[in-house]
Design a protein around this motif. Structure first.
Motif, short mmCIF file in Angstrom:
data_model
loop_
_atom_site.label_atom_id
_atom_site.label_comp_id
_atom_site.label_asym_id
_atom_site.label_seq_id
_atom_site.Cartn_x
_atom_site.Cartn_y
_atom_site.Cartn_z
N LYS A 92 58.68 20.40 -72.36
CA LYS A 92 60.13 20.48 -72.61
C LYS A 92 60.63 19.05 -72.76
CE LYS A 92 64.60 21.83 -70.68
NZ LYS A 92 65.14 22.35 -71.93
N GLY A 119 59.46 26.95 -69.80
CA GLY A 119 60.56 26.07 -69.48
C GLY A 119 60.17 25.12 -68.36
N GLY A 185 65.81 25.61 -76.76
CA GLY A 185 65.47 25.15 -75.42
C GLY A 185 64.62 23.90 -75.37
#
Length: 207
Positions: A92, A119, A185
């Motif tokens: 990420k 995530g 994201g």
């Protein structure tokens, strides 16, 4: 705890009735298997939600329901956490210092009511990655999973910067990501070269 398990059990039952399936590490649907009919003994069915919405007890866990109460990917709808192939990482991106590199945290799988989602926690440790101009980059298209478009180094750097700005709440006049792309994201699948530089990078589509 009991009410939480019942609520999550109800979600699991609703997802099952809607035909939702779990996904593997490459985003493909995990195919179910059925026992043969050639006279052999069928394997026991996995524990499922009862008619009341409460997860059925699993004898292998001492009678405890197999719902994912803590959201840690252990048990529940998703099955076992996906395992990435050797040499593949999911990260990420948290900061784009310039076009030559970025900071990123390891992205790990989390079980959600619908799927495995990658995530990282806000306070997860990060490291610096060098992003050479020779990188092979693919950005996810906004019209659904499984579709990417090859972009050059500059286009990638601008995309990452704009998606990061959107995540932290940039001013309205800050440049936005335009079609056919979107922001999902800031999670990417990467491979590294011999010197530890990013060799390939592919944006992970998610909802």
């Amino acid at each position: 705890m009991t009410s939480t398990r019942r609520a999550l059990g109800a979600l699991a039952l609703l997802a099952a009735l809607s035909g939702v399936t779990a996904c593997g590490p490459d985003g493909s649907e995990a195919a179910g298997t059925t026992a043969g009919t050639g006279g052999g003994t069928s394997a026991p069915a996995a524990p499922s939600a009862t008619a009341s919405g409460t997860p059925a007890a699993d004898p292998a866990t001492g009678g405890e329901p197999t719902d994912d109460v803590n959201g840690d990917g252990k048990g529940g709808d998703c099955g076992n956490p996906p395992v990435l192939p050797a040499g593949i990482q999911k990260v990420k991106i948290t900061l784009m210092r310039d076009a030559g590199g970025f900071e990123a945290a390891e992205a790990t799988p989390h079980c959600t009511p619908n799927d495995w989602i990658y995530g990282a926690e806000k306070d997860a440790p990060t490291k610096h990655y060098v992003l050479p101009t020779s990188v092979t980059a693919d950005l996810a298209l906004a019209d659904g999973p499984g579709r990417w478009k090859r972009v050059n180094h500059e286009q990638l750097a601008l995309h990452v910067d704009r998606c990061l700005a959107r995540e932290i709440g940039a001013p309205d006049d800050y440049p936005k990501v335009e079609a056919p792309f979107g922001c999902f994201g800031n999670v990417y699948e990467i491979t590294l070269g011999a010197q530890g530089e990013v060799k390939t990078i592919k944006e992970i589509w998610s909802v």
